[in-house]
Design a protein around this motif. Structure first.
Motif, PDB file in Angstrom:
ATOM      1  N   ASN A 187       0.834  -1.212   0.000  1.00  9.71           N
ATOM      2  CA  ASN A 187       0.000   0.000   0.000  1.00  9.71           C
ATOM      3  C   ASN A 187       0.868   1.262   0.000  1.00  9.71           C
ATOM      4  N   LYS A 188       2.153   1.059  -0.234  1.00  8.96           N
ATOM      5  CA  LYS A 188       3.084   2.195  -0.287  1.00  8.96           C
ATOM      6  C   LYS A 188       4.326   1.737  -1.047  1.00  8.96           C
ATOM      7  N   ILE A 189       4.934   2.655  -1.775  1.00  9.39           N
ATOM      8  CA  ILE A 189       6.166   2.355  -2.524  1.00  9.39           C
ATOM      9  C   ILE A 189       7.260   3.320  -2.078  1.00  9.39           C
ATOM     10  N   ILE A 190       8.453   2.764  -1.827  1.00  5.58           N
ATOM     11  CA  ILE A 190       9.641   3.601  -1.629  1.00  5.58           C
ATOM     12  C   ILE A 190      10.563   3.331  -2.809  1.00  5.58           C
ATOM     13  N   GLU A 191      10.874   4.385  -3.551  1.00  4.06           N
ATOM     14  CA  GLU A 191      11.713   4.245  -4.737  1.00  4.06           C
ATOM     15  C   GLU A 191      13.126   4.762  -4.445  1.00  4.06           C
ATOM     16  N   ILE A 192      14.124   3.934  -4.827  1.00  8.77           N
ATOM     17  CA  ILE A 192      15.518   4.388  -4.779  1.00  8.77           C
ATOM     18  C   ILE A 192      15.892   4.807  -6.197  1.00  8.77           C
ATOM     19  N   ASP A 193      16.308   6.049  -6.352  1.00  8.80           N
ATOM     20  CA  ASP A 193      16.717   6.500  -7.683  1.00  8.80           C
ATOM     21  C   ASP A 193      17.683   7.668  -7.534  1.00  8.80           C
ATOM     22  N   GLY A 194      18.864   7.520  -8.106  1.00  9.33           N
ATOM     23  CA  GLY A 194      19.844   8.595  -8.078  1.00  9.33           C
ATOM     24  C   GLY A 194      20.251   9.022  -6.687  1.00  9.33           C
ATOM     25  N   GLY A 195      20.273   8.056  -5.738  1.00  7.26           N
ATOM     26  CA  GLY A 195      20.741   8.374  -4.385  1.00  7.26           C
ATOM     27  C   GLY A 195      19.665   8.878  -3.446  1.00  7.26           C
ATOM     28  N   THR A 196      18.438   9.095  -3.952  1.00  2.00           N
ATOM     29  CA  THR A 196      17.361   9.600  -3.085  1.00  2.00           C
ATOM     30  C   THR A 196      16.308   8.519  -2.850  1.00  2.00           C
ATOM     31  N   LEU A 197      15.518   8.703  -1.792  1.00  2.87           N
ATOM     32  CA  LEU A 197      14.384   7.838  -1.493  1.00  2.87           C
ATOM     33  C   LEU A 197      13.116   8.672  -1.636  1.00  2.87           C
TER      34      LEU A 197
END
Length: 540
Positions: free
Chosen positions: A226-236
């Protein structure tokens, strides 16, 4: 429960996180996403304390228990699968071990003078064991293993004799039985058949703790998180919603950022043009200076980071005859066990059959019979005229030459092809830059699967026989493969546990049951609508 506060982390020259923050709250079910190598496994390891951030902190609330399932399951041998699973059940397994020690002590005549203290302690430990529902532990362990498709024989047999994939399931069962406050699951859907996957889905939906997981199965992810945490380019970056919602929001955010970037670029170009035009005129000096200062102060909008996705286009395959393969009165068994008895089945040109059936029903055996990898005990398998077959089997990955590089393997298979076209092919399947110089023996399971797929599809067959082609593939490669196969003009016969792959590519279903085979016109989606279950015997 768990907070990541301004964490920074670097591995060698690779920067994984730069002042990144995120929160996992009680009861949340969160999908962790990002390209390969972005740092998903490193994040898990930091939460469990196996690695530390270079800066910032990872805070876990006092008393919170964490269960971590990773792809590295370690050594298992010398006891049954049930015993191995029970041993990892957290506090109850520690209490069970002490109970066993005390029982041994009570039976030891040399410790007679300690007996009063031993019996007193035994009563305390037994009470604690009952509180933790310890006497139901073995039953629960067997229930979890059964959900993950273990037979009774496999449950009671030596865990050391199981394959790597089944040991993964044992390691997963340990975490599920433990039912910690927080589960960290790194690719739990790998190595699972469709029945096990659907069982695990239901288990995790009912689990009342917090969950943080990665998965390359979009359908599985969609139904749980029910939630997504995306790692991209060093950020969350955190998105509220399932994976499908995240995809839409991410695309929308990219569009908005691109529009902002383009608007700013147009404005900057206009200002720079004015400055260039009037910088030599004394009458405009004040205006020019004002605009130069203004440009210096503007915070630049960056264009959205583009994920590298390369489409694979099938060169046209030669046309086959209308009868692609015909199985007539086929009998096949292993030892005393009969798999097929009098099987009649045929595949016609442009049909795309997905093969369904419970674990051990004979799905892979059917594909082997069609591909000529095994012979029928009786009956005939006839491949039609002008049929050029491509067969993807799990063991195909073992046939790669470990000492050749990725590029050498491609050159060896296609000596007449130009370097440019082979590099393009490698890029389509995720081998860019220095990746093509990796030796095959150091490739991961996913990389090997992608290389075998590239070898099979470069000179395209007109009949594809695919046994679990999406195992080990990440979401981006799966999407590329589905898009490519959707355009494919040939015929397909395949087994897959990925429901997105099944729904996107099948137009016929062959269901293998103990009573015989059943065929369904229409693809996997129509099969689910008509039968009411997503996998044989499992109600949806």
């Amino acid at each position: 429960m768990i907070r990541l506060d301004n964490i920074s982390k670097q591995n060698g020259h690779q920067i994984l996180f730069i002042e990144a923050s995120a929160v996992l709250n009680k009861g949340e079910k969160v999908g962790l996403v990002g390209p390969n190598g972005a740092g998903k496994t490193t994040l898990f390891r930091m939460i469990t304390g196996r690695e530390l951030p270079d800066e910032g902190q990872v805070a876990v609330d006092r008393g919170v228990t964490i269960g971590y399932f990773s792809q590295d399951v370690g050594e298992m041998a010398g006891r049954s699968s049930v015993a191995e699973v029970m041993d990892g059940a957290g506090p109850v397994s520690i209490v069970a071990a002490e109970l066993k020690e005390l029982e041994t002590a009570m039976a030891d005549p040399e410790r007679a003078d300690e007996m009063e203290a031993i019996i007193e302690r035994y009563g305390e430990v037994q009470h604690r064991f009952q509180e933790l529902d310890g006497y139901a532990l073995e039953g629960r362990a067997r229930e979890v293993l059964a959900g993950l498709s273990f037979s009774q024989e496999m449950m009671d047999g030596d865990v050391g004799k199981l394959s790597g994939g089944w040991k993964m399931r044992v390691a997963l069962a340990r975490i599920l039985l433990m039912r910690p406050d927080v589960m960290l699951l790194d690719e739990p859907s790998n190595h699972l058949d469709l029945e096990s996957l659907i069982w695990l889905e239901a288990f995790l939906k009912d689990y009342d703790g917090a969950l943080l997981m990665t998965s390359h199965d979009r359908e599985f992810m969609n139904r749980i998180v029910n939630k997504i945490i995306e790692i991209d380019g060093g950020t969350l970056t955190t998105y509220s919603g399932d994976y499908a919602f995240y995809e839409k929001q991410r695309a929308l955010a990219e569009q908005q950022q691109q529009a902002q970037f383009e608007r700013q670029q147009a404005m900057l170009a206009k200002e720079i043009k004015f400055i260039e035009r009037f910088k030599a005129r004394a009458s405009h000096a004040a205006q020019v200076q004002s605009r130069v200062k203004k440009l210096d102060k503007i915070e630049r909008v960056e264009p959205p980071r583009r994920r590298q996705t390369v489409a694979f286009d099938f060169p046209p395959a030669p046309r086959s005859g209308d009868d692609v393969v015909i199985l007539k009165d086929v009998h096949k068994g292993y030892g005393n066990r009969s798999i097929y008895s009098g099987l009649d089945f045929s595949v016609r040109r442009k049909e795309r059959w997905c093969v369904m059936g419970i674990n051990g029903a004979g799905k892979s055996t059917l594909l082997k019979l069609v591909a000529g990898a095994t012979e029928p005990d009786d009956g005939s398998v006839t491949v039609g005229s002008s049929v050029k077959m491509g067969y993807f089997a799990q063991h195909a990955m073992d046939l790669l030459d470990g000492e050749r590089t990725v590029f050498e393997e491609l050159e060896y298979a296609f000596p007449q092809a130009g370097q440019g076209s082979l590099r393009t092919l490698a890029g389509c399947f995720g081998f860019s830059g220095d990746d093509v110089e990796k030796k095959c023996r150091v490739l991961s399971g996913g990389e090997k699967a992608r290389l075998v797929m590239a070898l099979m599809l470069f000179d395209p067959p007109n009949f594809l026989v695919l046994d679990e082609p999406t195992n080990h593939l990440d979401m981006a490669t799966k999407e590329m493969l589905i898009a490519a196969l959707a355009q494919y003009e040939g015929t397909m016969l395949f087994v897959s546990h990925d429901r997105h792959f099944l729904a996107a590519l099948s137009n016929r279903v062959l269901e293998v049951t103990p009573e015989g085979v059943h065929t369904y016109g229409g693809g996997y989606t129509e099969y689910v609508d008509r039968t009411g279950y997503e996998a044989p015997g499992l109600r949806s």
